[in-house]
Write a protein that holds these residues in place. Structure first.
Motif, mmCIF file in Angstrom:
data_model
loop_
_atom_site.group_PDB
_atom_site.id
_atom_site.type_symbol
_atom_site.label_atom_id
_atom_site.label_comp_id
_atom_site.label_asym_id
_atom_site.label_seq_id
_atom_site.Cartn_x
_atom_site.Cartn_y
_atom_site.Cartn_z
ATOM 1 N N THR A 12 0.829 -1.197 0.000
ATOM 2 C CA THR A 12 0.000 0.000 0.000
ATOM 3 C C THR A 12 0.866 1.250 0.000
ATOM 4 N N ALA A 13 1.923 1.263 0.795
ATOM 5 C CA ALA A 13 2.827 2.421 0.837
ATOM 6 C C ALA A 13 3.455 2.637 -0.541
ATOM 7 N N LYS A 14 3.854 1.564 -1.197
ATOM 8 C CA LYS A 14 4.449 1.667 -2.531
ATOM 9 C C LYS A 14 3.412 2.192 -3.531
ATOM 10 N N ASP A 15 2.190 1.687 -3.438
ATOM 11 C CA ASP A 15 1.121 2.135 -4.330
ATOM 12 C C ASP A 15 0.790 3.607 -4.095
ATOM 13 N N LEU A 16 0.788 4.020 -2.836
ATOM 14 C CA LEU A 16 0.529 5.430 -2.517
ATOM 15 C C LEU A 16 1.640 6.323 -3.046
ATOM 16 N N GLU A 17 2.867 5.876 -2.912
ATOM 17 C CA GLU A 17 3.996 6.653 -3.426
ATOM 18 C C GLU A 17 3.902 6.793 -4.940
#
Length: 193
Positions: A12-17
């Motif tokens: 999720t953090a990667k997708d948000l970034e």
């Protein structure tokens, strides 16, 4: 770089970034193409640099094409050119909520939010409040994190946008119009109150 289903918070953090990078580049590219000296935003104002990944560059071009179609819509132009439209969190949340009010998600609606964030940034520049630009990015990203990012992950990540926008143009425009009309009605209703 499609994100795998699952993967917990790391994915999720990667997708948000990735979403934030695409959003910032979308706003920057549109302002460079469409802005005049008073409505051109810098990468510094957006809080980010240029995308280095060739996939992001290709995705950015695809998103720009969809944005071009959206900007050509008369009702959307009426909404964004309305002098009473202000770059406020309340306005952003009302429109974002309205775009997804039926609980259905698609890439056209996601790009509609990118376009609306861009136009709020332009309104901030026109109203001479450039300090709010990073805040508009934050509102957009908060909304994505709370409401949209899981859907993006379920589609296989941002790369899935290519297959969606490979459909005939009239279908894409139809999907975009649904999101636009909803946002347009919400803004009009909020002004009437």
């Amino acid at each position: 770089m499609a994100s795998q289903a699952g993967g917990g918070n790391k994915g999720t953090a990667k997708d948000l970034e990735e979403t934030e990078n695409l959003l910032k580049d979308f706003i920057y590219q549109r302002s460079q193409r469409n802005g005049d000296g008073n409505t051109t935003v810098t990468r510094e104002q957006l809080g980010g640099g240029a995308p280095c990944d060739p996939i992001h560059k290709k995705l950015g071009k695809c998103l720009q094409k969809v944005g071009d179609e959206l900007d050509g819509n008369v009702k959307y132009k009426s909404l964004i050119n309305d002098p009473s439209l202000k770059p406020t969190k309340e306005t952003f949340i009302r429109v974002a909520t309205a775009v997804f009010s039926d609980g259905k998600f698609n890439w056209g609606r996601v790009v509609t939010l990118f376009c609306f964030a861009y136009h709020l940034v332009i309104k901030a520049l026109e109203n001479r409040v450039p300090d709010i630009i990073k805040t508009i990015i934050r509102w957009t990203m908060d909304y994505f994190q709370e409401h949209v990012i899981q859907w993006i992950r379920a589609q296989g990540g941002w790369e899935a946008v290519w297959s969606y926008f490979g459909t005939p143009t009239w279908q894409v425009v139809g999907v975009l119009l649904a999101g636009i009309l909803t946002g347009f009605l919400v803004v009009r209703q909020s002004k009437a109150q």
